[in-house]
Write a protein that holds these residues in place. Structure first.
Motif, PDB file in Angstrom:
ATOM      1  N   PHE A 291      25.816  30.459 -28.334  1.00 46.40           N
ATOM      2  CA  PHE A 291      25.530  29.187 -28.996  1.00 46.40           C
ATOM      3  C   PHE A 291      25.469  28.021 -28.007  1.00 46.40           C
TER       4      PHE A 291
ATOM      5  N   ASN B  50      27.394  27.395 -25.284  1.00 47.53           N
ATOM      6  CA  ASN B  50      28.663  26.870 -24.785  1.00 47.53           C
ATOM      7  C   ASN B  50      29.012  27.459 -23.422  1.00 47.53           C
TER       8      ASN B  50
ATOM      9  N   SER C 165      35.792  32.342 -36.938  1.00 52.12           N
ATOM     10  CA  SER C 165      35.102  32.220 -38.220  1.00 52.12           C
ATOM     11  C   SER C 165      35.477  33.370 -39.133  1.00 52.12           C
TER      12      SER C 165
ATOM     13  N   ASP D 187      35.289  28.114 -40.692  1.00 47.96           N
ATOM     14  CA  ASP D 187      35.165  28.017 -39.240  1.00 47.96           C
ATOM     15  C   ASP D 187      36.179  27.065 -38.621  1.00 47.96           C
TER      16      ASP D 187
ATOM     17  N   VAL E 206      36.379  25.294 -34.872  1.00 44.38           N
ATOM     18  CA  VAL E 206      35.677  25.060 -33.618  1.00 44.38           C
ATOM     19  C   VAL E 206      36.586  24.222 -32.712  1.00 44.38           C
TER      20      VAL E 206
ATOM     21  N   PHE F  23      27.721  24.490 -31.953  1.00 42.57           N
ATOM     22  CA  PHE F  23      26.579  25.368 -32.170  1.00 42.57           C
ATOM     23  C   PHE F  23      25.336  24.638 -31.657  1.00 42.57           C
TER      24      PHE F  23
ATOM     25  N   HIS G 112      19.552  25.397 -33.478  1.00 43.59           N
ATOM     26  CA  HIS G 112      19.109  26.679 -34.037  1.00 43.59           C
ATOM     27  C   HIS G 112      18.374  26.416 -35.353  1.00 43.59           C
TER      28      HIS G 112
ATOM     29  N   SER H  50      21.864  21.105 -34.825  1.00 41.02           N
ATOM     30  CA  SER H  50      23.023  21.486 -34.026  1.00 41.02           C
ATOM     31  C   SER H  50      24.265  20.889 -34.674  1.00 41.02           C
TER      32      SER H  50
END
Length: 282
Positions: free
Chosen positions: A39, A41, A58, A83, A85, A91, A94, A139
């Motif tokens: 993703f 990172n 997640s 989730d 994060v 993320f 996408h 994103s």
């Protein structure tokens, strides 16, 4: 990445699929901790602000991404991902299409940016939606200094090829009452601040210690209830944080918070014949 698939107990295997209330324990959910590079990172580098060593944890309530061992849906509810994060992770851009995507922020701050020019940061109790329709890219990130937790839900739209749309809302009065957050854009007189292209309704409540609320799941309807924080008793069922339950109407729910209070998310929709195999009776 986790590859765990739950082994069903005898009680789970014998639970009738048509039971009006069936509990999904958090221990039966698949836990995904994907490679950060997938993703966009950098490698995981936990510091004092991280709550665990993985950038993302997640919990999938349904089959999703690398996991195909769960149910595919509950009515029109296709995805519920709980989730966490870690700070300075997210993320990368996408695409999505032909899905109604609703995200509820449980804690921390969620940054959103998409290909339609929308960009904003949302905090605890806020909700955002995206009608992906013919196609949109976006994103999501945690730019803050503490872990971000949100629940993202994907809802199958009533038709494909919709015009992409985005919106958000916050400031809901959910203390010891149901805050009505999401409704059906196709229903006459719909008053929810967030409206999606499907017959589904979403509510949230934060309950004081031992506070009780009821909710009427009517004939021909069903509900999916997720305990975000704290403990509750729903009718005779005991649910802890991250547990969920399926409800088939008609059934009146009596939701009672435990000694520390509770935070609850509820989805209400048209009744369907599906029910998961890993649920247990109260």
């Amino acid at each position: 990445m986790a590859t765990y698939k739950p082994v069903l107990s005898i009680a789970q295997q014998l639970a009738p699929r048509n039971a009006p209330l069936r509990v999904i324990k958090s221990s039966s959910l698949y836990v995904s901790q994907p490679n950060p590079s997938w993703f966009g990172n950098p490698p995981d580098k936990p510091d004092g602000a991280w709550s665990c060593k993985h950038w993302l944890t997640s919990r999938f309530h349904f089959s999703f991404a690398e996991y195909a061992g769960g149910p595919g849906n509950f009515g029109v509810l296709r995805v519920v991902n709980d989730d966490i994060v870690q700070p300075k992770r997210g993320f990368g851009t996408h695409p999505h299409r032909d899905m109604e995507i609703v995200t509820y922020v449980v804690d921390g701050s969620l940054w959103h940016k998409d290909s339609k020019g929308n960009a904003e940061e949302l905090g605890r109790g806020a909700i955002q939606f995206m009608s992906a329709g013919t196609g949109v890219s976006h994103s999501e990130a945690n730019h803050g200094g503490k872990p971000l937790r949100f629940v993202q839900s994907w809802i199958v739209p009533r038709k494909r090829g919709l015009k992409p749309n985005y919106g958000s809302a916050s400031g809901f009065d959910r203390q010891d009452k149901w805050a009505y957050m999401v409704g059906d854009a196709g229903a006459a007189g719909e008053e929810a601040q967030v409206q999606v292209e499907q017959d589904i309704h979403m509510f949230a409540a934060e309950l004081s210690p031992t506070k009780c609320l009821d909710f009427d799941v009517r004939e021909g309807r069903q509900a999916y209830v997720l305990v975000l924080e704290g403990d509750v008793t729903i009718n005779k069922a005991q649910l802890s944080a991250r547990d969920a339950c399926e409800v088939k109407g008609p059934l009146k729910l009596d939701v009672a918070a435990g000694a520390e209070g509770a935070h609850v998310l509820l989805y209400e929709m048209a009744k369907s014949s599906d029910a998961r195999a890993d649920a247990v009776l109260p």
